[in-house]
Design a protein around this motif. Structure first.
Motif, PDB file in Angstrom:
ATOM      1  N   PHE A 151      -9.840  -2.937  -3.333  1.00  0.00           N
ATOM      2  CA  PHE A 151     -10.615  -1.712  -2.647  1.00  0.00           C
ATOM      3  C   PHE A 151     -10.390  -1.272  -4.480  1.00  0.00           C
ATOM      4  O   PHE A 151      -9.726  -1.443  -5.294  1.00  0.00           O
ATOM      5  CB  PHE A 151     -10.013  -0.786  -2.055  1.00  0.00           C
ATOM      6  CG  PHE A 151      -8.704   0.166  -2.507  1.00  0.00           C
ATOM      7  CD1 PHE A 151      -8.351   0.878  -3.030  1.00  0.00           C
ATOM      8  CD2 PHE A 151      -7.815  -0.453  -2.311  1.00  0.00           C
ATOM      9  CE1 PHE A 151      -7.243   1.719  -3.824  1.00  0.00           C
ATOM     10  CE2 PHE A 151      -6.477  -0.042  -1.946  1.00  0.00           C
ATOM     11  CZ  PHE A 151      -6.443   1.102  -2.675  1.00  0.00           C
TER      12      PHE A 151
ATOM     13  N   LYS B 163       0.196   5.166  -2.764  1.00  0.00           N
ATOM     14  CA  LYS B 163       0.120   6.039  -2.439  1.00  0.00           C
ATOM     15  C   LYS B 163       1.448   6.656  -3.334  1.00  0.00           C
ATOM     16  O   LYS B 163       0.910   7.908  -3.343  1.00  0.00           O
ATOM     17  CB  LYS B 163       0.302   5.467  -0.850  1.00  0.00           C
ATOM     18  CG  LYS B 163      -0.899   5.316  -0.126  1.00  0.00           C
ATOM     19  CD  LYS B 163      -0.901   5.734   1.114  1.00  0.00           C
ATOM     20  CE  LYS B 163      -0.509   7.174   1.746  1.00  0.00           C
ATOM     21  NZ  LYS B 163      -0.017   7.644   3.198  1.00  0.00           N
TER      22      LYS B 163
ATOM     23  N   VAL C 218      -9.880   5.569   0.994  1.00  0.00           N
ATOM     24  CA  VAL C 218      -9.711   4.577   0.389  1.00  0.00           C
ATOM     25  C   VAL C 218     -10.276   3.293   1.220  1.00  0.00           C
ATOM     26  O   VAL C 218     -10.157   3.585   2.463  1.00  0.00           O
ATOM     27  CB  VAL C 218      -8.246   3.872   0.166  1.00  0.00           C
ATOM     28  CG1 VAL C 218      -7.746   2.671   0.461  1.00  0.00           C
ATOM     29  CG2 VAL C 218      -7.708   3.948  -0.465  1.00  0.00           C
ATOM     30  N   GLU C 219     -11.388   2.321   0.648  1.00  0.00           N
ATOM     31  CA  GLU C 219     -12.176   1.703   1.955  1.00  0.00           C
ATOM     32  C   GLU C 219     -11.869   0.335   1.265  1.00  0.00           C
ATOM     33  O   GLU C 219     -12.372  -0.167   0.589  1.00  0.00           O
ATOM     34  CB  GLU C 219     -13.724   1.788   1.838  1.00  0.00           C
ATOM     35  CG  GLU C 219     -14.096   2.973   2.099  1.00  0.00           C
ATOM     36  CD  GLU C 219     -14.990   3.031   2.003  1.00  0.00           C
ATOM     37  OE1 GLU C 219     -16.504   2.462   1.894  1.00  0.00           O
ATOM     38  OE2 GLU C 219     -16.385   4.400   3.437  1.00  0.00           O
ATOM     39  N   LEU C 220     -11.221  -0.631   2.060  1.00  0.00           N
ATOM     40  CA  LEU C 220     -10.376  -1.720   1.649  1.00  0.00           C
ATOM     41  C   LEU C 220     -11.428  -2.665   1.658  1.00  0.00           C
ATOM     42  O   LEU C 220     -12.133  -3.265   2.988  1.00  0.00           O
ATOM     43  CB  LEU C 220      -9.173  -1.574   1.541  1.00  0.00           C
ATOM     44  CG  LEU C 220      -8.651  -3.183   1.430  1.00  0.00           C
ATOM     45  CD1 LEU C 220      -7.108  -3.025   0.818  1.00  0.00           C
ATOM     46  CD2 LEU C 220      -8.134  -4.497   2.545  1.00  0.00           C
TER      47      LEU C 220
ATOM     48  N   ASP D 291      -5.161   5.922   6.815  1.00  0.00           N
ATOM     49  CA  ASP D 291      -4.980   5.850   5.499  1.00  0.00           C
ATOM     50  C   ASP D 291      -5.903   5.146   4.614  1.00  0.00           C
ATOM     51  O   ASP D 291      -6.057   5.483   3.593  1.00  0.00           O
ATOM     52  CB  ASP D 291      -3.427   5.583   5.146  1.00  0.00           C
ATOM     53  CG  ASP D 291      -2.684   6.199   5.560  1.00  0.00           C
ATOM     54  OD1 ASP D 291      -2.360   7.691   5.398  1.00  0.00           O
ATOM     55  OD2 ASP D 291      -1.728   5.988   6.665  1.00  0.00           O
ATOM     56  N   LEU D 292      -6.550   4.086   5.665  1.00  0.00           N
ATOM     57  CA  LEU D 292      -7.388   3.423   4.749  1.00  0.00           C
ATOM     58  C   LEU D 292      -7.992   2.844   5.587  1.00  0.00           C
ATOM     59  O   LEU D 292      -8.226   3.071   6.568  1.00  0.00           O
ATOM     60  CB  LEU D 292      -7.078   2.492   3.719  1.00  0.00           C
ATOM     61  CG  LEU D 292      -6.651   1.473   4.669  1.00  0.00           C
ATOM     62  CD1 LEU D 292      -5.998   0.238   3.308  1.00  0.00           C
ATOM     63  CD2 LEU D 292      -4.992   1.337   5.675  1.00  0.00           C
ATOM     64  N   THR D 293      -9.284   2.398   5.369  1.00  0.00           N
ATOM     65  CA  THR D 293     -10.253   1.776   5.874  1.00  0.00           C
ATOM     66  C   THR D 293     -10.735   0.673   5.219  1.00  0.00           C
ATOM     67  O   THR D 293     -10.853   0.386   3.945  1.00  0.00           O
ATOM     68  CB  THR D 293     -11.890   2.840   5.760  1.00  0.00           C
ATOM     69  OG1 THR D 293     -11.708   3.753   6.248  1.00  0.00           O
ATOM     70  CG2 THR D 293     -13.347   2.050   6.357  1.00  0.00           C
TER      71      THR D 293
ATOM     72  N   PHE E  57       0.666  -1.545   0.183  1.00  0.00           N
ATOM     73  CA  PHE E  57      -0.356   0.802  -0.026  1.00  0.00           C
ATOM     74  C   PHE E  57       0.478   1.377  -0.241  1.00  0.00           C
ATOM     75  O   PHE E  57       0.510   2.761  -0.598  1.00  0.00           O
ATOM     76  CB  PHE E  57      -1.029   0.058   0.776  1.00  0.00           C
ATOM     77  CG  PHE E  57      -1.663   1.315   1.269  1.00  0.00           C
ATOM     78  CD1 PHE E  57      -2.532   1.278   0.144  1.00  0.00           C
ATOM     79  CD2 PHE E  57      -2.247   2.113   1.645  1.00  0.00           C
ATOM     80  CE1 PHE E  57      -3.636   2.118  -0.009  1.00  0.00           C
ATOM     81  CE2 PHE E  57      -2.654   3.432   2.012  1.00  0.00           C
ATOM     82  CZ  PHE E  57      -3.814   3.387   1.167  1.00  0.00           C
TER      83      PHE E  57
END
Length: 215
Positions: free
Chosen positions: A196, A72, A205-207, A131-133, A68
């Motif tokens: 995602f 980014k 970002v929703e992973l 940074d992400l969910t 990841f």
């Protein structure tokens, strides 16, 4: 003299009603085709998802995954289409959004594990911000798992409804393979792998995690 009805004439009359008949066998209730026809869309797509999960879905994620942090960096430097062309997955057609498979690790900065749409917000670069969910579910938004699979093609399915049921079945499988400790997870370290969808460079970002470890 009265007409005499011969046995042959009687037999011929008896056979007349059968002239246009066709013998049709009753379907075998145990045959695969009969069972499939009687299943609901949800049940059939759940069976299909389970069939492809270990043999095709998880190997595809492993094949295309990038860290990841690397994602980014490339996104910031080159833009969405550049990183998409290099690492992304999407159904045919430039109008479809990019999907990405990534691995990563970080620290949980916010957690909601009581909701049916349970989530962990993760800081992956030690700046204190999410940074992400990670979507833990069981309610998981989106169709990233389905749309990231190059072998799943819409035209191979009956209609949009059946195709949507497949997305749900894959999300359900992802959720069923996850586990996490009870209690407050904020401050705990996590590692993950999953997919995602990203429509625009600045979107959150929703992973959908397919692997998750909470230390």
């Amino acid at each position: 003299m009265r007409d005499i009805i011969t046995p042959l004439a009687i037999l011929s009359c008896a056979l007349l009603p059968l002239a246009g008949c066709k013998v049709v066998k009753n379907p075998d209730p145990d045959s695969a085709s009969t069972v499939a026809a009687e299943m609901t869309d949800e049940a059939r797509m759940a069976v299909y998802a389970d069939t492809i999960w270990a043999e095709r879905v998880t190997p595809t994620i492993a094949e295309y995954s990038i860290p990841f942090s690397e994602f980014k960096e490339q996104l910031a430097a080159d833009g969405l289409d550049a990183v998409g062309n290099a690492h992304g997955l999407r159904p045919e057609g430039e109008a479809n959004p990019w999907n990405f498979a990534v691995t990563g690790e970080g620290v949980v900065v916010e957690a909601n594990t009581q909701s049916r749409a349970a989530k962990l917000m993760v800081d992956t670069d030690a700046d204190g911000a999410s940074d992400l969910t990670l979507q833990l579910g069981p309610v998981i938004r989106g169709t990233a798992l389905r749309d990231a699979m190059p072998f799943i093609v819409f035209t191979n399915f009956r209609d949009q409804i059946e195709f949507a049921k497949l997305a749900r079945a894959l999300n359900d499988l992802a959720n069923s393979n996850l586990s996490w400790p009870e209690g407050d997870l904020v401050g705990r370290s996590v590692s993950f792998e999953g997919v995602f969808t990203l429509r625009n460079k600045g979107d959150a970002v929703e992973l959908v995690p397919t692997e998750l470890q909470v230390e």
